[in-house]
Structure formats: C-alpha cells, structure tokens
Design an enzyme around this catalytic site. Structure first.
Site, PDB file in Angstrom:
ATOM      1  N   SER A   1      41.139 114.538 -10.257  1.00  0.00           N
ATOM      2  CA  SER A   1      41.601 114.343 -11.623  1.00  0.00           C
ATOM      3  C   SER A   1      42.035 115.687 -12.213  1.00  0.00           C
ATOM      4  O   SER A   1      42.989 116.292 -11.734  1.00  0.00           O
ATOM      5  CB  SER A   1      40.511 113.660 -12.462  1.00  0.00           C
ATOM      6  OG  SER A   1      41.081 112.891 -13.497  1.00  0.00           O
TER       7      SER A   1
ATOM      8  N   LYS B   1      40.859 103.848 -12.273  1.00  0.00           N
ATOM      9  CA  LYS B   1      40.208 104.879 -13.082  1.00  0.00           C
ATOM     10  C   LYS B   1      38.916 104.310 -13.658  1.00  0.00           C
ATOM     11  O   LYS B   1      38.885 103.720 -14.744  1.00  0.00           O
ATOM     12  CB  LYS B   1      41.142 105.347 -14.201  1.00  0.00           C
ATOM     13  CG  LYS B   1      40.759 106.705 -14.790  1.00  0.00           C
ATOM     14  CD  LYS B   1      40.935 107.821 -13.777  1.00  0.00           C
ATOM     15  CE  LYS B   1      40.590 109.175 -14.364  1.00  0.00           C
ATOM     16  NZ  LYS B   1      40.597 110.232 -13.349  1.00  0.00           N
TER      17      LYS B   1
END
Length: 616
Positions: free
Chosen positions: A407, A202
């Site tokens: 996401s 991430k």
C-alpha cells in the site's frame, strides 16, 4: 554579658535549614556520581576478549526488526525491565554470520533461540540466507532451546544438531490470518463509521462493515498464507531431510501422533526428526563442553554484540576517508504525517533525511529499506517526492523490501531505479480507503445534541458530533477515487505499463515477493545485501563503505537514552515496574484497537494507503 540564647522557633528553623542543606549536598553528590557513571558508560562498549578459537554465541532477543523502535528515555526507565532487549536488528545477525564464516577464530555457531519472541517469515528468510552461507564454510551450527516456537524452530532447523529440553516442545501450527469485526459492537454503541474505499480486496475497513470476512478478502488471504506456509515447510523439510508434506501432515495430525507418544511432545519431536537430542540444561552444557573449544571448564564463545564490536574496531582501522558511500535508510512501521520517532515512518522525517543526503558529495547511491504496511497517503507522497528530488541529482535509489512493503509502502517504492524483494515479502495492496466515525447517535442517546448554523452545506463536514451530509460523503469518495487513480498512474509509469493493466492486479490485493516478480511489480528477489550491491552497480562504484542513516537525535535525547540504559537495571531491581499485568495490558490494547487504528493513521485528508492483512 552573656550572649542571648536564640528562641525555640529560631532554633527549629535553623535545624530544618541544616537538614535541608545536608539533603541538598547529598543529592548534589549523588547527581555528580550518577553523571560520572553515565559519561564513563558512554565510552565503554561491550568489548570482551576474543577467544583464540571459540563459538559465536547467537541469541536473538525479542522481536526481529529492521529498525529499533525509539522509546522515550524517561518512560523507558519506568517501563518493564529489559525493554531495550525486546528487539534485535536482522542486519546485526546477518553481518555477524557473514563475517564469522571467514573468521578463523570462530569454529561454530551456537544458536540459542530461548530469548527470541518472533519475527516475520521474511525476516527469517533473510537470516536463513546468512545461516546457509555460514554452513558453506564447513563450520557446524548447534541449536539449543528449552522450547521452539514456529519462528524459533525455522532458525534452529539450519543447525547440524538441535538439542531440546525433555520438557520442551516444538509447536508447528501453520500460518493464519484472523481479524476481529466490530460492526455489531459499533451499532450497539451507536457509533456510525463512514467508509470510503476503492479496491474490492482492500480489507482494512472490513472490521467496520460486518461480522466476517468478505469472499474477496478470504480468497486473497488464503492464497497469501498458503504461499508463505509452503515456503516455510519446504525450506524446513529440505534442511532437516524430511519428506515433502511431512510438516503439514504433522500439524494436522499432531493430536493423534502425540497420543501415540503418551503425551511426550519432546519424544514426538525426536521421533519425527525435528530435533536430534533431548537433554536437560546440565546435560546440554556437558555435551557442549565435549564438542566446542573449552578452557578452564567452560566452552569458549563470544556473544554476538561483543563480536560486532570487534568487527567495528576492525573497520575503524580501515582507510575510509574519501571512499564513496552507499547510504542505507530504513522506513520501518506505519507511515504517518510529520516528524516521527524511529519504529514509525514520518513523512517529514524521511524527506529531511533525503534532503540532507542531496548535499553530501560522498554519497553515490541510496538503498531505502521499506518495511511498512503503509499509512497516510499524504505522508507517503511526501516521501516519494523527496526520493524523486534525490534521483534528479543523479543519485540512484534502490528499494529493498523487508517483511512488507505494501500500500503506502509500495507507493514509496514506485519512485526508484530498482526494487528488490524477498520471496516472502508481502507487497502490493494497491488500494485506497478513508474512514471517519461520527457519534451523533451515541451522544443523542445520552441527551447531547449538536445544533447551530453555517454559511454553506459543508461548514461542519468533519464535526464528529454531527451526522455526515451527502455532500461530505461525495467529497470523501471522490478524494479516495482520485488518490487510487494517481496510485495506478504512479505504478504504471514506474513499471512501464498501463493503469488498466495495473488495475487488474491491484484493487487492494496483496502478493508475495515471488508472485510480485512474476507480475512485474518488483525487479529482482534478494535481501538487503543484494540491494546494496545493485545500488553500487547503478552508481558505478566498487570500493565503497555502507552508511546506515538514522534520524538525528538532539544532544539531550542522546544523553537521556544513555541515562535510561544505565538506570534501567537499577529500576528493575528496585521493583519500580508497571503495576498493570502484561496479560491485562494486551487485552486492553486489543479492545481499543479499532479506535487506536483510526487515531494513529494521521493523514490530514483522512485518506489512507494501508495493508491491514500485512502484519501476519
């Protein structure tokens, strides 16, 4: 007796009153004429006569998008000229091409890329499919351009003939993904950025953590750009009949090849087989007059906008009353909390649109076009929940993934009956982060301190002028981990697997649509038309109409948008444009990016589902 003459002061005020009245009447007249022009313009479309035989003039303008961004009409009037032409809908191009292939009046497509600013590889892939379908009709495509950027050339490569200006160039540089890193600058400014995340890939928070990319982020992005570049080069090489690896070799050795051509980059493009003809604008026009239908010394053509209007007029004649509908809703841009304008995705905005669809009996299925890198976790779940409510009414929902659905964009997609992605869609990025800056050190350096009392240890937990307490850090990290766990469970339930299996391919890693299909994150590869066809099958309908939904605008918003469109040209002609040079505007935007990023994603809990590497 003679009438007494008014005094000087009274005569002055009478004169001023007369002048004011005259000005008032003139303004009233101008306003009336102005609104007459506006109202007249509302009923006049770009309906140009269709030639009996001619070319479809395809000249995409600005950036290729799935949804045009809403621009405040008053601001638009005083913005840069041509603001309305900075975006072109991909579906407009696809619809025009798909219709033109069967239209006997259309003999060619004339593709002019000069006005196109760019578009993601997925947008180009979708248009590529439409261009290839058109070519199967046997009608030629001619591409013209003064220069060809990488995205412009991808479309031009579909042409039977590519014509370029002798002073033009084709620049194929490959794909890259680079970020700015702010940790040292933040340290110098004494700004403390507190980062909470789950998922070692991430990378959205990495600019706040160091001076460069982590090994995990580097590997992830390397795989992504290599995969997209492989798609680009193989497609162009196939279209142009070039050997495998030709484009990669040219990009890596263009400095040597260019030296051999004495710096003549147009000659190099011709020698390498990238273009077919070098011609000035006048020579290009003369050549087009030879190969296209012509009348009165001009070649016959119809612009895409006018052609689409002819298509709409034709569809109005069809019997639509009572036919079932497939509703197409677009979620384009960052996902934000509350109601948001088009060009961003508002959690409440989409929820209200889905709630309205629930009450419409004629809607038999919904296609949600997701073109978003994510954003607010809270807003993403508001949208997902509204989709769940729709599906409980036995209305199937199909997700069509655009350039990226990652996401928060993938969070939304979990609540669907089927997911259709383009092979170059960027998806995944199943991870969570939170970012909160505090400025206590910056303020203390200026002699500003925060002090006071609270009833608990966390009474001032999100006061940015105070240091973050250990309790606050634990609360934030726990919240991020909880959302990640929920994310895994949502995906596992949707894909009929286990959270641990999803965790292995998650942790914030991004995938292309092609790889996501192999991993079981999507159900099929295809474009928006394929998703609509899938929705119709799930709904059990064959004769249906497509209804593209938009956020409802108030009457005044519609009037103001119409006004801005008509006034835009006049304002530009008067030179009432932004005084700040565009180059300086871009530099300022880049410098402020980290703070804008934190401010824009307005999740109420400061927890985000955002793919920083998506907008390549």
């Amino acid at each position: 007796m003679s009438e007494k003459k008014p005094g000087l002061i009274r005569r002055i005020f009478r004169f001023i009153g007369s002048v004011v009245s005259a000005i008032r009447y003139m303004i009233s007249l101008v306003v009336v004429l102005f609104f007459i022009a506006i109202i007249g313009g509302m009923f006049v479309d770009d309906i140009q006569p269709m030639p009996e035989r001619g070319a479809l003039y395809l000249a995409p303008s600005g950036t290729l998008v799935d949804q045009r961004s809403y621009i405040d009409p008053v601001s638009e009037i005083f913005a840069q000229p041509g603001q309305r032409d900075t975006e072109t809908l991909v579906r407009d191009i696809v619809q025009a091409l798909d219709h033109a292939q069967y239209d006997e009046r259309i003999t060619h497509v004339l593709l002019d890329t000069n006005y196109m600013a760019g578009g993601s590889i997925a947008k180009l892939e979708e248009i590529s499919g439409a261009l290839q379908r058109f070519k199967r009709s046997g009608k030629p495509i001619v591409a013209i351009g003064d220069n060809f950027s990488q995205s412009q050339y991808f479309l031009a490569a579909h042409a039977d003939e590519i014509i370029m200006n002798p002073l033009g160039r084709v620049m194929l540089t490959g794909f890259g993904s680079y970020s700015n890193y702010y940790k040292e600058a933040l340290d110098k400014l004494k700004i403390n950025v507190h980062v909470f995340r789950v998922g070692k890939y991430k990378s959205a928070v990495e600019p706040f953590l160091g001076k460069g990319m982590s090994d995990e982020a580097r590997a992830d992005r390397r795989d992504l750009v290599d995969s997209l570049w492989q798609f680009y080069t193989s497609r162009v090489e196939q279209l142009r009949g070039l050997p495998n690896g030709a484009l990669n070799d040219l990009a890596n050795n263009i400095h040597l090849r260019l030296a051999e051509e004495n710096g003549d980059i147009a000659a190099l493009a011709l020698q390498q087989g990238l273009i077919d003809r070098i011609a000035t604008r006048s020579e290009t026009k003369a050549h087009l007059l030879e190969i296209l239908p012509q009348s009165n010394g001009e070649f016959d053509s119809v612009p895409m906008a006018a052609y689409l209007n002819h298509m709409k007029l034709g569809s109005l004649k069809a019997v639509n009353k009572g036919r079932p509908e497939i509703a197409v809703v677009v979620a384009s841009g960052a996902i934000l909390d509350g109601n948001q304008p088009e060009g961003t995705v508002g959690g409440d905005t989409l929820a209200e649109m889905f709630a309205a669809i629930e009450d419409e009996d004629q809607v038999k299925a919904v296609v949600l076009r997701v073109d978003s890198p994510g954003g607010s976790a809270f807003a993403s779940d508001v949208i997902r929940d509204s989709i769940a409510s729709l599906r409980k009414r036995n209305i199937p929902v199909v997700i069509s993934m655009g350039s990226y659905a990652a996401s928060g964009g993938y969070w939304i997609a979990t609540e669907s009956d089927k997911i259709v992605a383009l092979s170059t869609t960027i998806t995944g990025s199943i991870g969570v982060f939170g970012v909160i800056p505090t400025f206590e050190d910056s303020l203390s350096a200026m002699g500003v301190y925060s002090d006071g009392v609270g009833t608990t240890n966390i009474a001032g937990m999100l006061q940015l002028s105070r240091a973050m307490t250990p309790e606050t850090k634990m609360i934030m990290q726990s919240g991020v981990e909880h959302v990640y766990s929920r994310f895994l469970n949502l995906v596992a339930d949707a894909r009929e697997t286990t959270p641990s299996a999803i965790h292995e391919i998650a942790q914030g890693r991004v995938w292309t649509g092609k790889k996501a299909l192999e991993l079981g994150l999507v159900d099929a590869l295809g474009d928006l038309n394929d998703a609509i066809a899938s929705a119709a099958i799930l709904a059990g309908v064959s004769d249906y109409k497509i209804n593209y939904r938009r956020k409802p605008l108030s009457f005044m918003e519609q009037v103001m948008m119409e006004i801005s469109g008509n006034v835009d040209a006049a304002v530009g002609a008067m030179g009432l444009q932004s005084w700040l040079p565009m180059s300086l505007q871009r530099q300022l935007a880049s410098a402020l990016k980290p703070l804008q990023f934190l401010d824009a994603l307005n999740d109420p809990n400061h927890v985000y589902l955002y793919c920083e590497s998506c907008p390549l």
